[in-house]
Design a protein around this motif. Structure first.
Motif, mmCIF file in Angstrom:
data_model
loop_
_atom_site.group_PDB
_atom_site.id
_atom_site.type_symbol
_atom_site.label_atom_id
_atom_site.label_comp_id
_atom_site.label_asym_id
_atom_site.label_seq_id
_atom_site.Cartn_x
_atom_site.Cartn_y
_atom_site.Cartn_z
ATOM 1 N N LYS A 153 -6.917 2.282 -0.353
ATOM 2 C CA LYS A 153 -6.383 1.345 0.641
ATOM 3 C C LYS A 153 -5.347 0.400 0.060
ATOM 4 C CE LYS A 153 -10.013 1.023 4.143
ATOM 5 N NZ LYS A 153 -10.916 0.096 4.874
ATOM 6 N N THR A 154 -5.417 0.155 -1.233
ATOM 7 C CA THR A 154 -4.509 -0.813 -1.851
ATOM 8 C C THR A 154 -3.339 -0.160 -2.579
ATOM 9 O OG1 THR A 154 -6.053 -0.939 -3.741
ATOM 10 C CG2 THR A 154 -6.210 -2.661 -2.060
ATOM 11 N N GLY A 155 -3.151 1.127 -2.365
ATOM 12 C CA GLY A 155 -1.955 1.788 -2.868
ATOM 13 C C GLY A 155 -2.060 2.439 -4.225
ATOM 14 N N PHE A 156 -3.261 2.522 -4.786
ATOM 15 C CA PHE A 156 -3.436 3.184 -6.075
ATOM 16 C C PHE A 156 -3.732 4.667 -5.842
ATOM 17 C CE2 PHE A 156 -4.282 -1.233 -7.123
ATOM 18 C CZ PHE A 156 -3.616 -1.382 -8.334
ATOM 19 N N GLY A 157 -2.952 5.514 -6.481
ATOM 20 C CA GLY A 157 -3.126 6.947 -6.282
ATOM 21 C C GLY A 157 -4.360 7.510 -6.945
ATOM 22 N N HIS A 158 -4.795 6.884 -8.037
ATOM 23 C CA HIS A 158 -5.955 7.382 -8.785
ATOM 24 C C HIS A 158 -6.896 6.229 -9.092
ATOM 25 C CE1 HIS A 158 -3.835 11.204 -9.333
ATOM 26 N NE2 HIS A 158 -2.770 10.487 -9.675
ATOM 27 N N VAL A 159 -8.188 6.458 -8.953
ATOM 28 C CA VAL A 159 -9.165 5.395 -9.174
ATOM 29 C C VAL A 159 -9.161 4.935 -10.631
ATOM 30 C CG1 VAL A 159 -11.122 6.929 -9.648
ATOM 31 C CG2 VAL A 159 -11.521 4.650 -8.664
ATOM 32 N N ALA A 160 -8.869 5.852 -11.563
ATOM 33 C CA ALA A 160 -8.816 5.459 -12.982
ATOM 34 C C ALA A 160 -7.690 4.452 -13.216
ATOM 35 C CB ALA A 160 -8.619 6.698 -13.856
ATOM 36 N N HIS A 161 -6.549 4.681 -12.573
ATOM 37 C CA HIS A 161 -5.430 3.741 -12.681
ATOM 38 C C HIS A 161 -5.790 2.401 -12.051
ATOM 39 C CE1 HIS A 161 -1.086 2.542 -11.482
ATOM 40 N NE2 HIS A 161 -1.381 2.071 -12.669
ATOM 41 N N PHE A 162 -6.486 2.463 -10.942
ATOM 42 C CA PHE A 162 -6.941 1.240 -10.274
ATOM 43 C C PHE A 162 -7.855 0.433 -11.190
ATOM 44 C CE2 PHE A 162 -10.422 -0.613 -7.579
ATOM 45 C CZ PHE A 162 -9.709 -1.713 -7.140
ATOM 46 N N MET A 193 0.810 -1.210 0.000
ATOM 47 C CA MET A 193 0.000 0.000 0.000
ATOM 48 C C MET A 193 0.849 1.268 0.000
ATOM 49 S SD MET A 193 0.792 -1.197 3.072
ATOM 50 C CE MET A 193 -0.407 -2.534 3.200
ATOM 51 N N GLU A 194 2.148 1.101 0.164
ATOM 52 C CA GLU A 194 3.051 2.245 0.179
ATOM 53 C C GLU A 194 3.576 2.549 -1.228
ATOM 54 O OE1 GLU A 194 6.130 1.253 2.945
ATOM 55 O OE2 GLU A 194 4.712 0.696 4.540
ATOM 56 N N ASP A 195 4.216 3.681 -1.365
ATOM 57 C CA ASP A 195 4.831 4.052 -2.641
ATOM 58 C C ASP A 195 6.201 3.387 -2.711
ATOM 59 O OD1 ASP A 195 5.512 5.194 -5.031
ATOM 60 O OD2 ASP A 195 6.009 7.157 -4.178
ATOM 61 N N ILE A 196 6.265 2.196 -3.307
ATOM 62 C CA ILE A 196 7.488 1.393 -3.335
ATOM 63 C C ILE A 196 8.189 1.553 -4.678
ATOM 64 C CG2 ILE A 196 8.428 -0.942 -3.178
ATOM 65 C CD1 ILE A 196 6.037 -1.698 -1.486
ATOM 66 N N ARG A 197 9.497 1.761 -4.614
ATOM 67 C CA ARG A 197 10.272 1.914 -5.836
ATOM 68 C C ARG A 197 11.426 0.915 -5.862
ATOM 69 N NH1 ARG A 197 8.145 5.964 -8.438
ATOM 70 N NH2 ARG A 197 7.064 7.622 -7.281
ATOM 71 N N LEU A 198 11.785 0.495 -7.049
ATOM 72 C CA LEU A 198 12.832 -0.504 -7.236
ATOM 73 C C LEU A 198 14.141 -0.064 -6.578
ATOM 74 C CD1 LEU A 198 13.858 -3.124 -8.690
ATOM 75 C CD2 LEU A 198 14.470 -1.653 -10.613
ATOM 76 N N GLU A 199 14.513 1.195 -6.782
ATOM 77 C CA GLU A 199 15.775 1.692 -6.251
ATOM 78 C C GLU A 199 15.792 1.644 -4.725
ATOM 79 O OE1 GLU A 199 15.082 2.912 -10.275
ATOM 80 O OE2 GLU A 199 13.865 3.194 -8.460
#
Length: 292
Positions: A253-262, A193-199
């Motif tokens: 709740k599941t980490g999507f910033g925008h409902v359209a992207h979800f 749910m967090e903003d996770i990045r590869l780096e």
């Protein structure tokens, strides 16, 4: 020794299926996947690598993999290229009548999707139950469907007894990176749910970003970002089925910033929109799959 892809026998409206396979050479499931039915994978010969919900297992002769509905999994070759297996898929409804008379909860698998390693002395009995179901489906004699249902119930009881009486053995990793990828996938499962990045993850686990990207894909079958999205969608599926929360709330709740992207990601992974998935809940027959 040539490859053998046995017929996939089914019972009912795809409520049960079973198939034998023997393959020589290295092979990998084309894509990781998850589905709405139970799966039992029994390895008769050889060795395989299984990735389930962030855990990497080395599966050996006589081992069984049990998978609950909607759990992400993938199988690939180990250093042993030849293998022989029997794969069973079934719905809860297929054994509902047989399980109704028991005073124990056999489904879903209480300890989750995992490797089951029966003692050597028990393996012939387990293998016989599985081969009996395959033979019944092949011959289709009178009452074979009821025979298979009863035999599957016996197998589920044996799995339950084993899991209850035996402590889960520490996972033995065939390669050090299997353990590292398990640690990383487990972290992603807990922090999706967090903003996770590869780096960020590469630095946290002391791996270069480029190497992490390559080895994560090789072992799990997923690109790094793709795996996070699948974990998020799985949680969204659970919330859609078990709560009455709005789609917007679930997306957040599941980490999507925008409902359209979800909505776009959910449909890409499941084939339907979140609202349609909620409406279709409970209508999931067993389907064919490309499991190795």
């Amino acid at each position: 020794m040539r490859d053998i892809f046995g017929p996939k026998y089914t019972i009912g409206d795809l409520d049960f299926s079973i198939q034998y396979m023997r393959r020589k050479g290295f092979s990998t499931m084309k894509d990781p996947h998850f589905h709405a039915f139970y799966e039992i994978y029994y390895l008769l010969q050889g060795e395989r690598i299984y990735f389930i919900n962030g855990q990497v297992y080395t599966v050996q002769r006589g081992d069984m993999i049990i998978i609950n509905p909607h759990d992400v999994h993938r199988t690939t070759s180990s250093n042993v290229p030849e293998f022989e297996r029997i794969l069973i898929n079934f719905s809860h409804d297929f054994v509902k009548t047989e399980l109704a008379g028991t005073d124990i909860s056999l489904l879903p698998f209480a300890h989750g999707s995992r490797l089951v390693r029966f003692p050597m002395k028990e393996q012939p009995d387990i293998e016989k139950l599985i081969k009996d179901m395959l033979a019944e489906c092949k011959n289709e004699e009178s009452g074979y469907s009821a025979y298979v249902q009863a035999t599957l119930a016996k197998l589920l009881i044996r799995i339950y007894r084993h899991n209850r009486s035996k402590k889960q053995e520490p996972t033995q990793y065939a390669h050090p990176m299997h353990e590292k990828m398990t640690e990383i996938a487990t972290y992603l499962n807990d922090h999706f749910m967090e903003d996770i990045r590869l780096e960020q993850i590469a630095e946290q686990f002391y791996i270069s970003p480029s190497y992490l990207s390559r080895i994560f894909k090789k072992i799990t079958g997923f690109h790094f970002r793709e795996y996070i999205q699948v974990v998020r969608v799985k949680e969204a599926q659970r919330l859609l089925l078990e709560t009455k929360e709005k789609v917007l709330t679930i997306a957040e709740k599941t980490g999507f910033g925008h409902v359209a992207h979800f909505n776009t990601t959910f449909k890409k992974i499941t084939g339907v929109t979140p609202l349609r998935y909620r409406k279709q809940a409970g209508k999931h027959p067993v389907q064919q799959n490309d499991e190795e």
